[in-house]
Structures are given as C-alpha cells and as structure tokens.
Design an enzyme around this catalytic site. Structure first.
Site, PDB file in Angstrom:
ATOM      1  N   HIS A 110       2.253  16.344   2.617  1.00 59.30           N
ATOM      2  CA  HIS A 110       1.906  15.096   1.932  1.00 59.30           C
ATOM      3  C   HIS A 110       3.141  14.387   1.404  1.00 59.30           C
ATOM      4  O   HIS A 110       4.026  15.005   0.800  1.00 59.30           O
ATOM      5  CB  HIS A 110       0.953  15.411   0.775  1.00 59.30           C
TER       6      HIS A 110
ATOM      7  N   CYS B 240      -7.528  10.885  -0.654  1.00 54.28           N
ATOM      8  CA  CYS B 240      -7.043  10.439   0.650  1.00 54.28           C
ATOM      9  C   CYS B 240      -7.144  11.567   1.669  1.00 54.28           C
ATOM     10  O   CYS B 240      -7.553  11.346   2.821  1.00 54.28           O
ATOM     11  CB  CYS B 240      -5.613   9.918   0.555  1.00 54.28           C
TER      12      CYS B 240
END
Length: 493
Positions: free
Chosen positions: A316, A289
């Site tokens: 994150h 991602c």
C-alpha cells in the site's frame, strides 16, 4: 504523393476528425439527459478526440470486438433521437446486441425496445440530492472533483458544501488551491473562483459553501439552503454509530456515509457486492479502499471456483497518517519515515470483506506493507480454491468478468509486461487484475490486483452516495451473469 507514410497520416487525421464530431454527441447526451456513455466500461464524457480513439482501441486489447467510429456515431445519434432518461449506457454492448439480432432492423426502433425503461418522454427526472463533504483531505477533494464532474445534468447529486476546521486566515484560498492543483492527479479540469466575503468556491458552475465548524452536531445547513442532505464524513475521526450520529443532530441532514470501515453494527457497503443492503439506514460505511478493491475479485472467484481459504497481502502507498520523517507516532512502526521505508503494518481489509461478503467469513487473513509511493496499491490474493483453476481458464474468466459481468464497473483486467503502479492513477475501477502476474498450481492460485487507493475508491464512494440518494443511473444493456460455462461458449464462438 501517396506513400505509406502519407496514407497513414491521412487515415489518422480522418479518424481524429470523426472522433471530434462525436464529442458534442457524448456531451449532449450527458448534459441534456444525464446519460453516461462508455465503451466496455471506458467512460466517454469529457474525452478529447485522441482519448476517444484510445477508448475504441481498448476493446481489441481486452479481447473484445473493436467498435468502429461509424458504429459509435450511429448509436450516439440514435440515442439522442430517443431522448432517454438518466442511465449508464455501454454503446459497444448496445451495438453488439444489435449485430446479434441481425443488424438489419431500424437502429432507433431496436434501441427503443432495448432502452424502454429509461425513455422518459419529457418527464421530470427529479430534483438533485444535496451532498455535504465533512472534511476536505485526499478523499474529500477527489469526491469534490467527481461530484462537480457529475453535475452536468440537472438531476443526480449536487455538492452543496464542505465543512472543515479553520486552519489559518487564508484558509479558503488554500482549500481552493488544493482543489485546483494535485501532485498525484493533476490539475482540476475547469475553473475555480473564490469568494472570500461569502466563504464560497465556484467550480465549473457548482457553488460550494465552505462552513467552518469543530462540532458536527451544531452546523445549521438549512441556513445555507441545504436540506435533506447526505453528509459524507471523510475525517475518519468518528467510525462508530455514536460518533457519526452527531451529524444527524445537525439541521438539514438526513443520512451519513463514512469513507472508512465502520465499527460495530454499521453496514460496510462495497458497491457491486452488497449495495442492496443500503436500505433506509441513516448511517453507512463505504468500507476501505482495499476492501473495495479485493471483494469484487474474491466474489467472482468464489462464484466460479469456491474459496476455501486465503491470505491477502497489501502493498500500500503511504498515507497522510504516517510521518514524513522519523517522529513520534502512537501506532507501531508508523512513526518511521514514510518516504524512506517499507513499513509492515496491520490491515483489517481481510476481515472487512466478510461484512460485505459473509460467505468468506473466517476464510481470509491479511497484512499490509506501506511503501514509499504516494498513490496506487497492490493486493496479492494467495488463495486455495475448491477445485483446480488452470491459469488460462482463470484469466479468461476474470477478463470476461471485467467486460461482461455485473461487476464490470468494479473489476478491470490487463495483460501487459510493462505496466507499473503509476499506470493505474485515475482508474475508475475498484481493482485491476494483472493477468500476466497470475500464478496457478492446481487449486492454489495467486492473483495480483492493482488499485488506485484514492481515485478508484472515490468512484466507489460516489456510487454508494448515488444508491443512498436513489439517483444511481440504470446500467444498460442488462449485464450478464458470467460463469465459466458462458466464458467457454464465448471463447468457442
């Protein structure tokens, strides 16, 4: 009564009614022709009348000309008259091209010329491609939602099965419930019916076979009428060619896509950057991602300014790999409670960028901090460029990239002093540049890129699957190759 309040209310009702009349036009193009319509990258499929109004308003906020509802309706009606084949069409850009040509020609004739390559004249668009999801976790379920949502036409991708290890006697019911309800992304948009006798889930007319297996090599997909399928491995259990190759031993499988960075010589594909490398490879990776979020932005910056070196710091959201409370974990620090701590960890995203964008090999370092949020992450790009990049010029360039370039499906741009991470849940883009956060000092810049590390990444994965299947829709009008010079010309105009 004709007070200002009454006038505004009547205008709103009239606009809402006009938007409601657009809904069947958008739906008809998608269901009958496989045409995905958008306004500067904002998809129009399955939107409410209010959301359609918001999509039209976005253009002005993004620095582009606002498209009127009348203009949109005329474009949609003309497209229906032309009966195009599968494509992704930006009606705002089609309208702008029409205006740039004078705006006085017959609209249908103009569009016939612009869209000649997708006018099928009754030709068969081809059979759909079978897709199997191996694993049904966070990414697997979002891919299922996207694939079901893309099943409006008879061509393209068709989700046929999911493969999991049986967790309990009521496993099927629980899997369906997790598809139906999502704490981050909300409820499934449609209906779901479970058939325990046949181990199937029927979601919005898509019949999904649930297959229980612990061994990818022994599954017989042909027994369920599945042939030449693309298997998307969401488990992360195997990341090298030998492990993923087990899928190819199963009957009915032609290719494999990993939703994690691949090891060894497996190609990491970031759609928008190196999808041309998909080729005939039977095993591919859709990278991570974070790699998908930062690579398109880095590619755009390198093209305009040149990247000498840089550091990528990723803030994150926690993932299922971490512990909810303190407990043993084989990884460093990840055993501590994800819900209570910021956790410094490693990321291979900076190095992985080079697999998709070799020009940046050896130029980037990276690290990550896991934080107590369930979704949406932030990449901070601290870069030294080959030449100075004034802040306004840099932001203007990145805004143009998000609207007009070959990367406009990957890069978004926003300027708002109030946005926070939850505002980006459900974004279809790989990454969103936060223009107000940009820092520029001569040739040193810091660019902040938000990304929905679940949904935005899943959209990128679907684009790679479409490329593998040869079903990715043609994107029209042809996208510009945005440069600083073209940005300056557009600004001056």
């Amino acid at each position: 009564m004709n007070t200002p309040v009454d006038v505004h209310r009547r205008n709103w009702i009239a606009r809402e009614e006009q938007a409601e009349r657009m809904i069947p036009l958008v739906g008809g193009l998608y269901r009958n022709h496989g045409v995905v319509t958008s306004i500067h990258g904002r998809r129009l499929i399955a939107l409410s009348s209010v959301d359609l109004l918001k999509a039209h308003k976005f253009a002005r906020q993004a620095g582009a000309d606002e498209l009127s509802l009348d203009d949109s309706t005329r474009i949609l009606e003309a497209l229906l008259a032309l009966r195009p084949g599968p494509a992704s069409l930006d009606i705002a850009r089609l309208h702008q091209a029409y205006v740039d040509r004078g705006g006085d020609a017959d609209l249908v004739d103009f569009l016939r010329g612009e869209l000649a390559e997708i006018l099928v004249n009754g030709e068969d668009p081809g059979a759909p491609k079978d897709v199997v999801l191996y694993g049904f976790g966070r990414i697997g379920r979002l891919l299922a939602r996207l694939l079901i949502g893309h099943a409006g036409s008879e061509s393209g991708l068709r989700l046929r099965a999911i493969v999991v290890r049986k967790g309990s006697e009521d496993d099927l019911t629980k899997r369906a419930s997790l598809l139906r309800r999502d704490s981050v992304h909300g409820p499934f948009a449609g209906t779901i019916v479970v058939d325990k006798e046949n181990d199937t889930i029927l979601a919005n007319g898509t019949l999904i076979q649930v297959i229980y297996s612990n061994d990818p090599a022994t599954v017989d997909y042909t027994a369920h009428g599945i042939h030449d399928a693309i298997v998307v491995d969401n488990t992360g259990r195997w990341r090298d060619r030998e492990g993923l190759g087990q899928h190819l031993q199963a009957k009915g499988v032609s290719r494999v896509l990993l939703t994690a960075p691949g090891k060894g010589d497996i190609k990491n594909i970031v759609y928008g950057i190196n999808q041309d490398q998909v080729g005939d490879d039977r095993i591919l990776s859709a990278a991570s991602c974070t790699t998908n979020a930062i690579t398109p932005v880095l590619a755009a910056l390198d093209e305009a300014y040149g990247v000498q070196r840089g550091h990528v710091e990723t803030v994150h959201s926690y993932t299922n790999d971490q512990n909810l409370i303190d407990n043993f974990h084989k990884g460093s620090r990840r055993g501590r409670s994800a819900a209570l701590n910021m956790v410094i960890t490693e990321t291979g995203a900076a190095k992985a960028v080079a697999k998709a964008l070799p020009k940046l090999a050896g130029k980037l370092t990276g690290s990550a901090i896991r934080v107590p949020t369930p979704n949406v992450s932030l990449a901070i790009l601290n870069l030294t460029l080959d030449r100075p990049a004034p802040r306004d010029e840099l932001n203007g360039y990145l805004r143009a990239v998000s609207l007009h370039s070959k990367l406009r499906q990957q890069v978004d741009y926003i300027e708002s002093p109030e946005v926070v991470s939850t505002d980006f849940v459900g974004s279809h883009r790989a990454g969103i540049v936060d223009g107000l956060a940009t820092i520029a000092d001569d040739d040193n810049v810091v660019v902040y890129v938000w990304y929905d590390n679940e949904f935005g990444y899943s959209c990128q994965v679907v684009r790679v699957i479409e490329r593998m299947a040869g079903t990715h829709p043609v994107v029209l009008p042809t996208r510009l190759n945005v440069t600083l010079e073209t940005v300056k010309e557009m600004t001056q105009a």
